[in-house]
Design a protein around this motif. Structure first.
Motif, PDB file in Angstrom:
ATOM      1  N   GLY A 110      16.096 -76.676  56.049  1.00 39.40           N
ATOM      2  CA  GLY A 110      15.678 -77.720  55.121  1.00 39.40           C
ATOM      3  C   GLY A 110      15.905 -79.127  55.630  1.00 39.40           C
ATOM      4  O   GLY A 110      15.674 -80.100  54.905  1.00 39.40           O
ATOM      5  N   ALA A 111      16.336 -79.257  56.895  1.00 42.89           N
ATOM      6  CA  ALA A 111      16.597 -80.589  57.451  1.00 42.89           C
ATOM      7  C   ALA A 111      15.308 -81.353  57.719  1.00 42.89           C
ATOM      8  O   ALA A 111      15.285 -82.591  57.661  1.00 42.89           O
ATOM      9  CB  ALA A 111      17.395 -80.467  58.747  1.00 42.89           C
ATOM     10  N   VAL A 112      14.224 -80.633  58.033  1.00 45.25           N
ATOM     11  CA  VAL A 112      12.917 -81.241  58.280  1.00 45.25           C
ATOM     12  C   VAL A 112      11.855 -80.322  57.693  1.00 45.25           C
ATOM     13  O   VAL A 112      12.144 -79.199  57.275  1.00 45.25           O
ATOM     14  CB  VAL A 112      12.636 -81.444  59.792  1.00 45.25           C
ATOM     15  CG1 VAL A 112      13.703 -82.299  60.440  1.00 45.25           C
ATOM     16  CG2 VAL A 112      12.532 -80.089  60.497  1.00 45.25           C
ATOM     17  N   ARG A 145      10.714 -93.004  61.579  1.00 43.16           N
ATOM     18  CA  ARG A 145       9.314 -92.653  61.358  1.00 43.16           C
ATOM     19  C   ARG A 145       9.234 -91.455  60.426  1.00 43.16           C
ATOM     20  O   ARG A 145      10.177 -90.656  60.361  1.00 43.16           O
ATOM     21  CB  ARG A 145       8.608 -92.336  62.683  1.00 43.16           C
ATOM     22  CG  ARG A 145       9.233 -91.169  63.438  1.00 43.16           C
ATOM     23  CD  ARG A 145       8.490 -90.858  64.720  1.00 43.16           C
ATOM     24  NE  ARG A 145       8.742 -91.881  65.719  1.00 43.16           N
ATOM     25  CZ  ARG A 145       8.114 -91.923  66.902  1.00 43.16           C
ATOM     26  NH1 ARG A 145       7.178 -91.035  67.171  1.00 43.16           N
ATOM     27  NH2 ARG A 145       8.397 -92.852  67.772  1.00 43.16           N
ATOM     28  N   PRO A 146       8.118 -91.312  59.695  1.00 42.18           N
ATOM     29  CA  PRO A 146       8.027 -90.199  58.758  1.00 42.18           C
ATOM     30  C   PRO A 146       7.708 -88.864  59.404  1.00 42.18           C
ATOM     31  O   PRO A 146       7.956 -87.810  58.815  1.00 42.18           O
ATOM     32  CB  PRO A 146       6.894 -90.631  57.822  1.00 42.18           C
ATOM     33  CG  PRO A 146       6.052 -91.525  58.661  1.00 42.18           C
ATOM     34  CD  PRO A 146       6.999 -92.251  59.583  1.00 42.18           C
ATOM     35  N   ALA A 190      12.036 -84.336  55.651  1.00 40.48           N
ATOM     36  CA  ALA A 190      12.163 -83.378  54.554  1.00 40.48           C
ATOM     37  C   ALA A 190      12.052 -84.102  53.225  1.00 40.48           C
ATOM     38  O   ALA A 190      12.500 -85.240  53.083  1.00 40.48           O
ATOM     39  CB  ALA A 190      13.498 -82.643  54.645  1.00 40.48           C
ATOM     40  N   GLU A 191      11.448 -83.443  52.242  1.00 45.55           N
ATOM     41  CA  GLU A 191      11.326 -84.004  50.904  1.00 45.55           C
ATOM     42  C   GLU A 191      12.486 -83.516  50.050  1.00 45.55           C
ATOM     43  O   GLU A 191      12.879 -82.357  50.126  1.00 45.55           O
ATOM     44  CB  GLU A 191      10.002 -83.577  50.258  1.00 45.55           C
ATOM     45  CG  GLU A 191       8.798 -84.152  50.991  1.00 45.55           C
ATOM     46  CD  GLU A 191       7.521 -83.474  50.570  1.00 45.55           C
ATOM     47  OE1 GLU A 191       7.599 -82.527  49.767  1.00 45.55           O
ATOM     48  OE2 GLU A 191       6.458 -83.867  51.054  1.00 45.55           O
ATOM     49  N   ALA A 227      11.474 -74.832  64.164  1.00 41.31           N
ATOM     50  CA  ALA A 227      11.535 -73.710  63.223  1.00 41.31           C
ATOM     51  C   ALA A 227      12.935 -73.570  62.621  1.00 41.31           C
ATOM     52  O   ALA A 227      13.086 -73.313  61.418  1.00 41.31           O
ATOM     53  CB  ALA A 227      11.119 -72.422  63.918  1.00 41.31           C
ATOM     54  N   LYS A 228      13.955 -73.750  63.440  1.00 43.14           N
ATOM     55  CA  LYS A 228      15.329 -73.632  62.947  1.00 43.14           C
ATOM     56  C   LYS A 228      15.677 -74.778  62.000  1.00 43.14           C
ATOM     57  O   LYS A 228      16.312 -74.560  60.958  1.00 43.14           O
ATOM     58  CB  LYS A 228      16.303 -73.599  64.124  1.00 43.14           C
ATOM     59  CG  LYS A 228      16.212 -72.319  64.939  1.00 43.14           C
ATOM     60  CD  LYS A 228      17.206 -72.316  66.107  1.00 43.14           C
ATOM     61  CE  LYS A 228      17.096 -71.020  66.894  1.00 43.14           C
ATOM     62  NZ  LYS A 228      18.035 -70.998  68.040  1.00 43.14           N
ATOM     63  N   LEU A 229      15.270 -75.990  62.342  1.00 42.76           N
ATOM     64  CA  LEU A 229      15.540 -77.132  61.468  1.00 42.76           C
ATOM     65  C   LEU A 229      14.785 -77.000  60.145  1.00 42.76           C
ATOM     66  O   LEU A 229      15.295 -77.355  59.085  1.00 42.76           O
ATOM     67  CB  LEU A 229      15.152 -78.437  62.174  1.00 42.76           C
ATOM     68  CG  LEU A 229      16.085 -78.879  63.309  1.00 42.76           C
ATOM     69  CD1 LEU A 229      15.459 -80.032  64.099  1.00 42.76           C
ATOM     70  CD2 LEU A 229      17.447 -79.301  62.751  1.00 42.76           C
TER      71      LEU A 229
END
Length: 269
Positions: free
Chosen positions: A55-57, A25-26, A67-68, A49-51
């Protein structure tokens, strides 16, 4: 941390479960994450917050999103209106407030469907303005909670984008000083959309407005969709958040667009 079954779950375990959920899912809300991670909402928000920091999400209002890829022109498809409401809410609210400043009492406005336009229109609910819209969610809320004059387009309901449209209809018998609309993607060649019917509807509405004002958060730059709507030169004013890159800001200014930067208020501030 111990689960209800007595098993020890580490932070790394929780992060893996959360990332695995995003494979299908997006985006996912905190409640969605609680179905796979046996932890409190506070713990999940700290994990988000950590993810996000790695930059993982992407951290979004109420949860996380995929994440883009940085620096990549990602091809996007249209998300349902209800899903879009969950994404980038702080930026969209800030953009909506800047857009309201451009509206004067007595104005006749066209407001397109979309989550940012929805937030903007809510600020006008009790203003002395005339609004024409193709957005059923927007019209329903203004009908229940507003006093402004409202005209709704005719046709069939397209549930995913939440708009009412008739492919056989011509331009509406409504003339506006300003046409407010969102954007799915903005590139140097102009605005783009995935829904062909949105493109067709926009083309008709452009014939009935003096000024085009685009409400687009900074996530929309560097994306691309299937169908072009209009070149940048057709846009009079564009309101975005202050996370826009210098290169994209320069691209807009060079196209002759008046750019207004909105400053989102951080969550919990």
């Amino acid at each position: 941390m111990l689960t209800r079954t007595g098993q020890t779950v580490t932070e790394a375990d929780r992060h893996k479960l959360m990332l695995d959920l995003l494979k299908d899912r997006p985006f996912a809300t905190v409640r969605d994450l609680q179905t796979v991670v046996d932890a409190s909402p506070a713990t999940i928000r700290r994990d988000i917050a950590k993810l996000h920091a790695t930059g993982a999400v992407r951290k979004v209002f109420g949860g996380i999103a995929v994440a883009e890829a940085a620096g990549v022109l990602d091809r996007v498809t249209a998300r349902p209106f209800t899903e879009n409401q969950m994404l980038g809410v702080a930026a969209k609210k800030a953009i909506a407030h800047e857009a309201e400043k451009l509206v004067h009492d007595g104005d006749a406005l066209i407001i397109h469907g979309g989550s940012t336009c929805y937030l903007f229109a809510m600020l006008l609910a009790n203003r002395n303005v005339r609004i024409y819209t193709n957005s059923l969610p927007l019209a329903a809320t203004l009908w229940q909670n507003g006093t402004c004059h409202l005209t709704l387009s005719g046709g069939a309901l397209y549930r995913e984008p939440g708009i009412v449209f008739s492919p056989q209809a011509g331009p509406p018998e409504f003339y506006a000083s300003k046409f407010f609309l969102g954007a799915q993607a903005i590139t140097p060649t102009g605005m783009q959309e995935s829904h062909p019917l949105v493109v067709r509807e926009t083309e008709l509405l452009l014939q009935r407005a003096d000024e085009v004002i685009v409400l687009a958060d900074s996530r929309k730059f560097g994306l691309r969709a299937r169908n072009p709507i209009m070149p940048l030169a057709r846009i009079g004013t564009l309101i975005t958040d202050d996370a826009i890159t210098e290169a994209n800001h320069r691209m807009l200014v060079d196209a002759g667009i008046r750019v207004i930067l909105a400053r989102p208020v951080p969550e919990n501030s």
